[in-house]
Design a protein around this motif. Structure first.
Motif, mmCIF file in Angstrom:
data_model
loop_
_atom_site.group_PDB
_atom_site.id
_atom_site.type_symbol
_atom_site.label_atom_id
_atom_site.label_comp_id
_atom_site.label_asym_id
_atom_site.label_seq_id
_atom_site.Cartn_x
_atom_site.Cartn_y
_atom_site.Cartn_z
ATOM 1 N N LEU A 182 0.849 -1.192 0.000
ATOM 2 C CA LEU A 182 0.000 0.000 0.000
ATOM 3 C C LEU A 182 0.881 1.236 0.000
ATOM 4 N N ASP A 183 0.295 2.375 -0.393
ATOM 5 C CA ASP A 183 1.070 3.608 -0.487
ATOM 6 C C ASP A 183 1.087 4.439 0.790
ATOM 7 N N SER A 184 0.036 4.330 1.618
ATOM 8 C CA SER A 184 -0.032 5.216 2.780
ATOM 9 C C SER A 184 -0.603 4.515 4.004
ATOM 10 N N GLY A 185 -0.346 5.141 5.152
ATOM 11 C CA GLY A 185 -0.889 4.618 6.402
ATOM 12 C C GLY A 185 -2.406 4.681 6.437
ATOM 13 N N GLY A 186 -2.969 5.710 5.815
ATOM 14 C CA GLY A 186 -4.420 5.824 5.751
ATOM 15 C C GLY A 186 -5.035 4.676 4.968
ATOM 16 N N ASP A 187 -4.397 4.325 3.858
ATOM 17 C CA ASP A 187 -4.867 3.187 3.069
ATOM 18 C C ASP A 187 -4.770 1.900 3.875
ATOM 19 N N ALA A 188 -3.657 1.738 4.604
ATOM 20 C CA ALA A 188 -3.456 0.535 5.411
ATOM 21 C C ALA A 188 -4.548 0.422 6.470
ATOM 22 N N LYS A 189 -4.837 1.518 7.135
ATOM 23 C CA LYS A 189 -5.874 1.526 8.177
ATOM 24 C C LYS A 189 -7.211 1.052 7.615
ATOM 25 N N GLU A 190 -7.576 1.584 6.461
ATOM 26 C CA GLU A 190 -8.868 1.235 5.852
ATOM 27 C C GLU A 190 -8.960 -0.248 5.485
ATOM 28 N N VAL A 191 -7.960 -0.769 4.789
ATOM 29 C CA VAL A 191 -8.054 -2.166 4.338
ATOM 30 C C VAL A 191 -7.986 -3.151 5.505
ATOM 31 N N ILE A 192 -7.262 -2.778 6.563
ATOM 32 C CA ILE A 192 -7.199 -3.651 7.743
ATOM 33 C C ILE A 192 -8.541 -3.656 8.454
ATOM 34 N N ILE A 193 -9.084 -2.482 8.723
ATOM 35 C CA ILE A 193 -10.377 -2.382 9.417
ATOM 36 C C ILE A 193 -11.480 -3.076 8.623
ATOM 37 N N ASP A 194 -11.413 -2.977 7.295
ATOM 38 C CA ASP A 194 -12.439 -3.582 6.442
ATOM 39 C C ASP A 194 -12.257 -5.085 6.264
ATOM 40 N N GLY A 195 -11.184 -5.663 6.834
ATOM 41 C CA GLY A 195 -11.003 -7.116 6.813
ATOM 42 C C GLY A 195 -10.384 -7.678 5.551
ATOM 43 N N PHE A 196 -9.636 -6.851 4.803
ATOM 44 C CA PHE A 196 -9.043 -7.308 3.551
ATOM 45 C C PHE A 196 -7.637 -7.877 3.695
ATOM 46 N N VAL A 197 -7.103 -7.902 4.928
ATOM 47 C CA VAL A 197 -5.739 -8.375 5.169
ATOM 48 C C VAL A 197 -5.779 -9.644 6.005
ATOM 49 N N GLN A 198 -4.946 -10.599 5.640
ATOM 50 C CA GLN A 198 -4.822 -11.833 6.410
ATOM 51 C C GLN A 198 -3.401 -11.950 6.946
ATOM 52 N N VAL A 199 -3.298 -12.462 8.178
ATOM 53 C CA VAL A 199 -2.003 -12.784 8.770
ATOM 54 C C VAL A 199 -2.039 -14.266 9.099
ATOM 55 N N ASN A 200 -1.098 -14.989 8.535
ATOM 56 C CA ASN A 200 -1.020 -16.441 8.732
ATOM 57 C C ASN A 200 -2.341 -17.138 8.402
ATOM 58 N N GLY A 201 -2.987 -16.660 7.329
ATOM 59 C CA GLY A 201 -4.202 -17.301 6.836
ATOM 60 C C GLY A 201 -5.492 -16.897 7.527
ATOM 61 N N GLU A 202 -5.409 -15.982 8.503
ATOM 62 C CA GLU A 202 -6.607 -15.550 9.218
ATOM 63 C C GLU A 202 -6.803 -14.044 9.070
#
Length: 75
Positions: free
Chosen positions: A29-49
């Motif tokens: 991702l390009d910015s911290g704001g983008d990271a915050k949004e995709v994480i909160i929206d559930g689009f990121v997985q860590v170790n398959g979860e």
């Protein structure tokens, strides 16, 4: 049968990094704001979860997946 995409390894230069920082550092991702949004929206997985905590601490060997790309955390 298609081969799975290779897993890139990203060296973080230390032992621990937060998920939001890692997404930017790894070029997912390009910015911290983008990271915050995709994480909160559930689009990121860590170790398959699904992971919704931006401050999640990542360690050596953790796998982070976003938009079909998986990267492994390395110190």
């Amino acid at each position: 049968m298609p081969k799975p995409d290779p897993i890139d390894e990203i060296s973080i230069g230390g032992d621990v990094i937060r998920l939001g920082q890692f997404l930017k550092f790894a070029g997912l991702l390009d910015s911290g704001g983008d990271a915050k949004e995709v994480i909160i929206d559930g689009f990121v997985q860590v170790n398959g979860e699904e992971e919704r905590r931006r401050g999640r601490q990542l360690h050596d060997g953790d796998l982070v997946t976003f938009q079909g790309r998986t990267v492994r955390v390395r110190p």
